[in-house]
Each structure stands twice: as C-alpha cells, then as structure tokens.
Scaffold this motif. Structure first.
Motif, PDB file in Angstrom:
ATOM      1  N   ALA A  13      -6.553 -22.771 123.487  1.00 15.17           N
ATOM      2  CA  ALA A  13      -6.124 -21.542 122.823  1.00 15.17           C
ATOM      3  C   ALA A  13      -6.182 -20.344 123.761  1.00 15.17           C
ATOM      4  O   ALA A  13      -5.265 -19.526 123.791  1.00 15.17           O
ATOM      5  N   HIS A  14      -7.242 -20.255 124.539  1.00 19.43           N
ATOM      6  CA  HIS A  14      -7.416 -19.067 125.394  1.00 19.43           C
ATOM      7  C   HIS A  14      -6.809 -19.240 126.773  1.00 19.43           C
ATOM      8  O   HIS A  14      -6.083 -18.375 127.255  1.00 19.43           O
ATOM      9  N   GLY A  15      -7.123 -20.352 127.419  1.00 19.07           N
ATOM     10  CA  GLY A  15      -6.549 -20.619 128.733  1.00 19.07           C
ATOM     11  C   GLY A  15      -7.482 -20.426 129.900  1.00 19.07           C
ATOM     12  O   GLY A  15      -7.269 -21.024 130.960  1.00 19.07           O
ATOM     13  N   ARG A  52       0.958 -18.374 130.630  1.00 17.29           N
ATOM     14  CA  ARG A  52       0.606 -19.500 129.770  1.00 17.29           C
ATOM     15  C   ARG A  52       0.559 -19.094 128.305  1.00 17.29           C
ATOM     16  O   ARG A  52       0.651 -19.933 127.416  1.00 17.29           O
ATOM     17  N   HIS A  53       0.437 -17.805 128.032  1.00 15.53           N
ATOM     18  CA  HIS A  53       0.482 -17.328 126.645  1.00 15.53           C
ATOM     19  C   HIS A  53       1.910 -16.999 126.193  1.00 15.53           C
ATOM     20  O   HIS A  53       2.081 -16.405 125.120  1.00 15.53           O
ATOM     21  N   ASP A  62      -5.695 -12.454 118.485  1.00 16.70           N
ATOM     22  CA  ASP A  62      -4.892 -13.266 119.404  1.00 16.70           C
ATOM     23  C   ASP A  62      -5.861 -13.947 120.366  1.00 16.70           C
ATOM     24  O   ASP A  62      -6.783 -13.317 120.895  1.00 16.70           O
ATOM     25  N   SER A  63      -5.672 -15.233 120.616  1.00 10.13           N
ATOM     26  CA  SER A  63      -6.606 -15.927 121.510  1.00 10.13           C
ATOM     27  C   SER A  63      -6.608 -15.323 122.908  1.00 10.13           C
ATOM     28  O   SER A  63      -7.587 -15.472 123.644  1.00 10.13           O
ATOM     29  N   PHE A  64      -5.549 -14.630 123.292  1.00  6.29           N
ATOM     30  CA  PHE A  64      -5.524 -13.894 124.562  1.00  6.29           C
ATOM     31  C   PHE A  64      -6.704 -12.924 124.619  1.00  6.29           C
ATOM     32  O   PHE A  64      -7.254 -12.651 125.697  1.00  6.29           O
ATOM     33  N   CYS A  65      -7.096 -12.380 123.463  1.00  9.85           N
ATOM     34  CA  CYS A  65      -8.114 -11.326 123.389  1.00  9.85           C
ATOM     35  C   CYS A  65      -9.493 -11.857 122.991  1.00  9.85           C
ATOM     36  O   CYS A  65     -10.413 -11.058 122.805  1.00  9.85           O
TER      37      CYS A  65
END
Length: 422
Positions: A216-218, A19-20, A301-304
């Motif tokens: 943003a994050h998921g 998704r990212h 990064d929104s992943f983090c």
C-alpha cells in the motif's frame, strides 16, 4: 543495514510518486476498470465515511483516475463484489479474492463476541439474524430504536451495535451502502461458498497483512506509528520474523534512503519502478517524463501513512486535524496535502457544498520557499479543482478572497475558465 540498496533522496521521492500512479495525476483512463488498476498496485484502500470533500477512498482514486466517479467503486464493491470491506489497517477495501487471507479478524472477533456481546444480547442477535434470513438485506433504522448500550467509542443504539458485531464476526457482510449507511446481509449470500470455506494458516494470514502494508505504501520501514501495523503480528518480534522471511524470499527488498533513518523496504516486483526513478532523475526528466501535475492527496491515502517519512523525505509536516479541537488546529478541519510533481508544496481545504452546487476552497497554505506562481502550478491546481468539482457533480468553485492569495487565485480562475479539454 548491510546489503541494503542505497537510494538517493530525490530518487526515493520520484519512486513514490511513480509507484502511486501520480506521475502525472489522473493519468488512468476514465473508466471503472481503472479502480481495479489502482487496487492491483496498492492492494488496500482505507475507508473513512467522512464526506467533507469526498470519502477518503474516493479522494485516493480521484487523484489517480481521470473523471473518477464514486459509482465505479460501488460497482466493484456491491454489484460485481470483486472488492469488499474488512479490517486491515482500520476499515479498508481489499480484493475479495484475498478474503481467506483477511478472515483472521472475523475469527478473532467471533471468539470475542461469542463469549460476550452475543451471549449478553442473545434474543436480539437471533431476532436480527431471523429478519435478515427471512426478509433480506437490513438497514439498522428499519428495526426501530432500542435501548442504548456502551459500544467502543460511545453509547450506541443497541441494534446498530449488534449488527456491527455480527459483521465484525463475519456472520453478516455489507450488501451495499445507502450513502454511508450500511445495509447488512448474510455473508453466504454475498461471497462464493468455496471462498468462505477456504482456510489459510494464521501465520500466512499475518504475513499477507504485513506485505499488504508495504504494497500500500511502497517504502515503509520497520517502525513508525503503531496503526501502521495493526493486525500484522502479535508482537514486534513476530513481525520482524515475518518481515525477514519476506526479504529472504525476495518479496521485499531492503533499501537505505539518503538522509532517512533506518532501513526501508520496497516490494520486490517494484524494483523496475525504482530503476525508472533513477533513470529519470539522472536524465533530469520530470516525473513520468511529462509536465508536472497537481494532486490533492486524501488524508488517509497510503502515500501519507508514514508521517515520519513525510517529514524526513519531503520536509513536510502533515497532521490530519479532523479530531483536533478547533482552537488547537494549525491549518484546518479537513486539509489535504498538495502534491506538485514529486514535491509536497502546500495544503488545501476543499469542501463540497451540495446545496449550493459549489466546491468551496476555504484555506490555502504554502510550504516555506515555495512560490505558487511558479510556471504551470496554478494551471495544475485549476485542473485538480475542476476534477474535484466534476466528481462532486458541482457547478462552481469558490476560492479564498484574501490579499495574500489574490494573484494566485486570479491565475487559478483563468485556468478554470479554459474550455474543457485544453
């Protein structure tokens, strides 16, 4: 947690990578429109002006878009104005079409400054607004130095502080940036009148902001670091009420991730991506069905964003040490997580040396048990370094000259020497 959809750990990791838009990295076409594709997926990019390895939002996009160039985002921000800078989770880039749902910050700051900063410095406020009205966009340094005043984090030139306050209040906006210096203009010159006139109820704005964090994050939960939730609700209770409504309307779907404490929430429209992750894992396929690639993830990064989830789901302890005193750092000043497939396998500290036209890798660290000589990994790192080098307009890449990294560095150098396109 009744009714929460169960999700295996491996599926959750795969879902986040898919998704990212990181399966594989740099898979979006080398064109400005790809910036908007990323924005359509995550909805918000955190802005940080530090340019040790590139600005945060540029690094986010570099990890997802082939041949990314900073001019592409600048075009959407300052020419097309399809994006603009405002405060969401700290300073962020969001779609201009969503301005009415983010103007709560403008309104609150206007109330605060009207009773404080704008009254205390009324002559300078009027002088600056007159200059902008009569002469167009304004850089703070164009006015000349004035007395220093106390301002948020440290004493600041009064002109810069008042211009920032006028922008915080939605009176001025950012017309463009010269490098990272803000050039201000009146908001009515920057945005359509009908957009500025549109008013959305405060509760709807807070709900939009709350949903923006999940977009943003998921896979956020309901807790975690306080900065995850800035501006989304006046208190925990209101935030819980807004979240419950998002769940009731299907815009968020609760899930229970194996080995992760508490409920997490997936954006309702992204359930097909979660199902893709389940299928891939069941079939033993790599992320996205292609050979795993390598990405260097931006610190914001929104992943983090959710450091607790990185620890519980990826067994990865990430601290951005840019504000940690040098003597207390475990790794380095501007260190980026290394994503390989759907695993976080190490850290890298790249620095752009524009004078020498060189991307310098000043540090490499691997997670316990990970072998950097794993087939395909060095080639993936070489590809990521080449993309970073080209993004910076640089000629060369230098790597650490330490014995512990010697075999890996040799393999990466071989990858960097491959002809372009192979």
């Amino acid at each position: 947690m009744t009714g929460a959809r169960p999700v295996e750990r491996g599926v959750a990791r795969r879902f986040l990578v898919l998704r990212h838009l990181l399966a594989p990295p740099r898979s979006l076409p080398a064109e400005p429109e790809s910036v908007m594709r990323v924005m359509n997926r995550v909805g918000s990019l955190q802005f940080d002006p530090l340019e040790v390895a590139g600005r945060n939002h540029d690094l986010v996009l570099l990890a997802r878009i082939a041949g990314y160039r900073r001019e592409w985002t600048d075009r959407w921000l300052y020419a097309e104005r399809a994006l603009y800078e405002t405060y969401n989770k700290m300073l962020s880039i969001v779609p201009t079409a969503e301005l009415p749902w983010y103007r709560l910050t403008w309104d609150r700051n206007r109330e605060e400054h009207d009773g404080g900063t704008f009254d205390e410095h009324a002559p300078l406020v009027e002088e600056l607004l007159s200059r902008v009205r009569d002469h167009g966009p304004l850089l703070p340094r164009d006015v000349g130095p004035r007395a220093t005043i106390d301002w948020y984090w440290r004493p600041t030139n009064r002109v810069r502080a008042i211009l920032e306050a006028l922008a915080e209040a939605g009176i001025l906006g950012i017309a463009r940036r010269e490098r990272n210096l803000r050039v201000y203009d009146l908001v009515e010159r920057l945005f359509p009148a009908e957009l500025l006139a549109t008013r959305v109820p405060e509760r709807d704005q807070r709900m939009h902001r709350l949903l923006s964090r999940y977009r943003a994050h998921g896979l956020l939960g309901s807790g975690g670091q306080s900065e995850l939730w800035y501006g989304t609700g006046r208190n925990v209770r209101e935030r819980a009420e807004l979240r419950a409504e998002l769940v009731a309307t299907g815009r968020l779907v609760p899930v229970q991730v194996e080995g992760v404490k508490g409920e997490r929430f997936v954006v309702g429209d992204e359930i097909p991506i979660l199902e893709q992750a389940e299928r891939e894992r069941a079939a033993g396929d790599p992320p996205g069905g292609v050979e795993p690639g390598v990405a260097f993830l931006a610190p914001l990064d929104s992943f983090c964003w959710d450091r607790n989830l990185l620890r519980s789901l990826f067994d990865f302890d990430y601290v951005w040490e840019v504000y940690v005193p040098a003597a207390k750092r475990r790794w380095g000043y501007y260190v980026l997580p290394i994503l390989y497939g759907d695993r976080l396998v190490g850290r890298i500290e790249p620095r752009i040396d524009r004078k020498a036209k060189t991307l310098r890798v000043v540090g490499l660290w691997w997670e316990p048990g990970f072998d950097p000589l794993t087939d395909g990994f060095a080639r993936g790192v070489a590809d990521a370094l080449a993309a970073h080098r080209d993004f910076g307009g640089l000629r060369t890449v230098t790597l650490p000259r330490t014995n512990v990294h010697r075999p890996f560095v040799a393999a990466v150098r071989a990858g960097l020497s491959r002809p372009t396109g192979r």
